[in-house]
Design a protein around this motif. Structure first.
Motif, PDB file in Angstrom:
ATOM      1  N   UNK A 107       0.821  -1.204   0.000  1.00 37.02           N
ATOM      2  CA  UNK A 107       0.000   0.000   0.000  1.00 37.02           C
ATOM      3  C   UNK A 107       0.858   1.258   0.000  1.00 37.02           C
ATOM      4  N   UNK A 108       0.637   2.182  -0.922  1.00 35.36           N
ATOM      5  CA  UNK A 108       1.322   3.473  -0.855  1.00 35.36           C
ATOM      6  C   UNK A 108       0.977   4.205   0.435  1.00 35.36           C
ATOM      7  N   UNK A 109       1.941   4.970   0.945  1.00 35.85           N
ATOM      8  CA  UNK A 109       1.724   5.790   2.140  1.00 35.85           C
ATOM      9  C   UNK A 109       1.934   7.244   1.731  1.00 35.85           C
ATOM     10  N   UNK A 110       0.883   8.042   1.880  1.00 34.47           N
ATOM     11  CA  UNK A 110       0.929   9.427   1.410  1.00 34.47           C
ATOM     12  C   UNK A 110       0.638  10.399   2.539  1.00 34.47           C
ATOM     13  N   UNK A 111       1.313  11.535   2.506  1.00 30.34           N
ATOM     14  CA  UNK A 111       1.125  12.542   3.534  1.00 30.34           C
ATOM     15  C   UNK A 111      -0.204  13.265   3.308  1.00 30.34           C
ATOM     16  N   UNK A 112      -0.963  13.435   4.384  1.00 32.63           N
ATOM     17  CA  UNK A 112      -2.240  14.139   4.282  1.00 32.63           C
ATOM     18  C   UNK A 112      -2.002  15.626   4.022  1.00 32.63           C
ATOM     19  N   UNK A 113      -2.993  16.274   3.426  1.00 30.90           N
ATOM     20  CA  UNK A 113      -2.879  17.700   3.139  1.00 30.90           C
ATOM     21  C   UNK A 113      -3.325  18.521   4.346  1.00 30.90           C
ATOM     22  N   UNK A 114      -2.692  19.669   4.556  1.00 34.37           N
ATOM     23  CA  UNK A 114      -3.130  20.516   5.669  1.00 34.37           C
ATOM     24  C   UNK A 114      -4.561  20.985   5.443  1.00 34.37           C
ATOM     25  N   UNK A 115      -5.379  20.907   6.467  1.00 35.92           N
ATOM     26  CA  UNK A 115      -6.779  21.301   6.338  1.00 35.92           C
ATOM     27  C   UNK A 115      -7.281  21.847   7.667  1.00 35.92           C
ATOM     28  N   UNK A 116      -8.359  22.581   7.587  1.00 37.50           N
ATOM     29  CA  UNK A 116      -8.934  23.199   8.778  1.00 37.50           C
ATOM     30  C   UNK A 116      -9.976  22.269   9.375  1.00 37.50           C
ATOM     31  N   UNK A 117      -9.951  22.124  10.693  1.00 36.90           N
ATOM     32  CA  UNK A 117     -10.893  21.250  11.381  1.00 36.90           C
ATOM     33  C   UNK A 117     -11.579  22.028  12.500  1.00 36.90           C
ATOM     34  N   UNK A 118     -12.856  21.716  12.713  1.00 37.50           N
ATOM     35  CA  UNK A 118     -13.622  22.397  13.764  1.00 37.50           C
ATOM     36  C   UNK A 118     -13.790  21.465  14.957  1.00 37.50           C
ATOM     37  N   UNK A 119     -13.341  21.907  16.123  1.00 37.66           N
ATOM     38  CA  UNK A 119     -13.424  21.112  17.348  1.00 37.66           C
ATOM     39  C   UNK A 119     -14.649  21.585  18.126  1.00 37.66           C
ATOM     40  N   UNK A 120     -15.672  20.757  18.148  1.00 36.68           N
ATOM     41  CA  UNK A 120     -16.946  21.166  18.735  1.00 36.68           C
ATOM     42  C   UNK A 120     -16.849  21.416  20.235  1.00 36.68           C
ATOM     43  N   UNK A 121     -16.048  20.610  20.939  1.00 36.68           N
ATOM     44  CA  UNK A 121     -15.960  20.792  22.387  1.00 36.68           C
ATOM     45  C   UNK A 121     -15.317  22.127  22.754  1.00 36.68           C
ATOM     46  N   UNK A 122     -14.381  22.585  21.922  1.00 32.49           N
ATOM     47  CA  UNK A 122     -13.715  23.864  22.176  1.00 32.49           C
ATOM     48  C   UNK A 122     -14.413  25.020  21.471  1.00 32.49           C
ATOM     49  N   UNK A 123     -15.276  24.663  20.477  1.00 34.35           N
ATOM     50  CA  UNK A 123     -15.934  25.661  19.640  1.00 34.35           C
ATOM     51  C   UNK A 123     -14.899  26.569  18.966  1.00 34.35           C
ATOM     52  N   UNK A 124     -13.855  25.904  18.445  1.00 33.40           N
ATOM     53  CA  UNK A 124     -12.784  26.628  17.765  1.00 33.40           C
ATOM     54  C   UNK A 124     -12.306  25.848  16.550  1.00 33.40           C
ATOM     55  N   UNK A 125     -11.693  26.595  15.621  1.00 34.57           N
ATOM     56  CA  UNK A 125     -11.048  25.985  14.467  1.00 34.57           C
ATOM     57  C   UNK A 125      -9.562  25.796  14.765  1.00 34.57           C
ATOM     58  N   UNK A 126      -9.037  24.639  14.312  1.00 35.20           N
ATOM     59  CA  UNK A 126      -7.601  24.381  14.413  1.00 35.20           C
ATOM     60  C   UNK A 126      -7.156  23.677  13.131  1.00 35.20           C
ATOM     61  N   UNK A 127      -5.907  23.822  12.797  1.00 30.49           N
ATOM     62  CA  UNK A 127      -5.360  23.044  11.693  1.00 30.49           C
ATOM     63  C   UNK A 127      -5.261  21.590  12.109  1.00 30.49           C
ATOM     64  N   UNK A 128      -5.715  20.703  11.240  1.00 32.60           N
ATOM     65  CA  UNK A 128      -5.586  19.278  11.535  1.00 32.60           C
ATOM     66  C   UNK A 128      -4.138  18.861  11.359  1.00 32.60           C
ATOM     67  N   UNK A 129      -3.688  17.991  12.233  1.00 34.05           N
ATOM     68  CA  UNK A 129      -2.293  17.552  12.193  1.00 34.05           C
ATOM     69  C   UNK A 129      -2.005  16.793  10.901  1.00 34.05           C
ATOM     70  N   UNK A 130      -0.913  17.160  10.229  1.00 31.58           N
ATOM     71  CA  UNK A 130      -0.495  16.458   9.013  1.00 31.58           C
ATOM     72  C   UNK A 130       0.053  15.089   9.402  1.00 31.58           C
ATOM     73  N   UNK A 131      -0.389  14.066   8.694  1.00 34.84           N
ATOM     74  CA  UNK A 131       0.023  12.704   9.057  1.00 34.84           C
ATOM     75  C   UNK A 131       0.196  11.878   7.791  1.00 34.84           C
ATOM     76  N   UNK A 132       0.759  10.666   7.974  1.00 38.79           N
ATOM     77  CA  UNK A 132       0.927   9.725   6.874  1.00 38.79           C
ATOM     78  C   UNK A 132      -0.294   8.810   6.816  1.00 38.79           C
TER      79      UNK A 132
END
Length: 382
Positions: free
Chosen positions: A156-181
């Motif tokens: 299986x190829x392993x590819x790095x995820x793209x940076x994207x914005x995520x909304x955390x409902x418990x904090x009611x804030x936007x954060x960048x999602x962690x880039x991962x493989x």
């Protein structure tokens, strides 16, 4: 292996069905270097994680037989005494506990496979108590006829995820999602030994390639040292060239339309009869189709010669590899027309005022860019 046997093993890849005790593997970088090795027990992994791992492995048994799934056959001498077969047997017989065999396999695979990106080599071992099946097809799950011990490899190829914005409902804030493989769908893999006639066949393996244009022949030669048929896409393109070159001026719209219809009918009949074994057609069968389509007898020797040169003497082909039974397409450099495969009669070729034309009979409504239009005409034309 046939479709029923592949489906039976695919059903093993459910959390309540499999007997996988360990998952072994390694990570290979884009330069073909092994950068890490790992071992994981599915028994102690979270349920959701296990389901995702099994779904990934299961995809190695997906696609069409003869297209994505290819039977590889070892020669008798290979089974008796060959490095490649001994290695596969050592992996299976040790249930992936033979460290020397594992490292040898990783090295052979990594050195023969370049995907141009990082990838994972995943290996699992499973044992399957094959339920007894009576003559009437009834399955007795409490009566086992044999234990099928096998390994499955998924690459299986392993590819790095793209940076994207995520909304955390418990904090009611936007954060960048962690880039991962992220692990992608398997690009290739295999099942060994094959599961033929619902029993172990150490003379065969089932090879998987996600692409119909690329078979990764260097990998297959290194691991199996067995010949591979041409990739499905290449088979189709080669068959088209054989027809063009051998039929010459006889290669008309009506002839190719008839060839398509007859081969499509073979596929449908095979499906309706619920035949277990995959459908294959020989050169002689294609010649009969050509004759029935109006190809002159004097053109057939040229077809035989070019077919044998392209595919090999006595080669058989999967019909689904040489035609698309779902559509019928007519193209010029500037226009492509897709016709329902059962309505070739709506299209014909003509010469009108010295110009070569494709004429389409319009039945029912006609739309242009989704807009219903009227076809003007003072009178019907021949």
């Amino acid at each position: 292996m046939n479709e029923k046997e592949v489906a039976e093993i695919r059903r093993r890849f459910r959390p309540d069905k499999n007997s996988i005790s360990a998952l072994r593997g390694c990570c290979v970088n884009e330069n073909g270097e092994i950068v890490s090795e790992f071992e994981q027990s599915l028994l102690s992994s979270p349920q959701e994680e296990v389901e995702n791992i099994l779904a990934t492995l299961k995809r190695t048994l997906s696609g069409g037989l003869g297209k994505n799934l290819i039977d590889l056959e070892f020669e008798t001498q290979q089974v008796v005494d060959s490095e490649e077969h001994k290695l596969l047997m050592a992996l299976r017989d040790s249930a992936l506990k033979d460290e020397e065999a594992l490292h040898a396999f990783y090295q052979k695979a990594a050195s023969s496979l370049k995907l141009g990106e990082n990838y994972l080599i995943l290996l699992i071992h499973d044992t399957y108590d094959i339920p007894y099946r009576g003559g009437d097809g009834a399955v007795f799950s409490d009566a086992s006829s044999e234990v099928y011990s096998y390994i499955l490899c998924s690459i299986c190829p392993v590819r790095m995820s793209k940076p994207t914005l995520s909304y955390y409902m418990t904090e009611q804030k936007f954060h960048n999602r962690r880039i991962d493989w992220l692990v992608s769908k398997p690009e290739l893999g295999f099942l060994f030994p094959a599961f033929d006639d619902r029993t172990t066949n150490i003379y065969n393996a089932l090879y998987y390639s996600r692409s119909t244009a690329e078979s990764y022949t260097a990998f297959v030669d290194s691991i199996f040292h067995c010949p591979l048929p041409l990739p499905a896409k290449v088979q189709k393109e080669t068959f088209q060239s054989v027809l063009e070159d051998s039929l010459g001026e006889s290669c008309s719209y009506d002839v190719i339309g008839s060839v398509h219809s007859q081969i499509k009918a073979m596929i449908e009949e095979h499906r309706e009869n619920k035949e277990v074994e995959p459908l294959l057609i020989s050169r002689q069968a294609v010649k009969r189709v050509l004759s029935a389509s109006g190809v002159p007898d004097e053109k057939l020797p040229a077809f035989t010669e070019k077919y044998d040169a392209a595919f090999g003497t006595d080669a058989v082909l999967s019909p689904k590899n040489i035609i698309d039974d779902k559509k019928f397409e007519v193209s010029t450099p500037d226009v492509t027309i897709q016709v329902h495969s059962d309505r070739q009669d709506l299209v014909e070729t003509r010469v009108i005022d010295g110009a070569k034309c494709i004429v389409i009979r319009a039945e029912g409504g006609v739309t242009v860019n989704g807009v219903a239009v009227h076809i003007d005409g003072g009178q019907d034309a021949d």
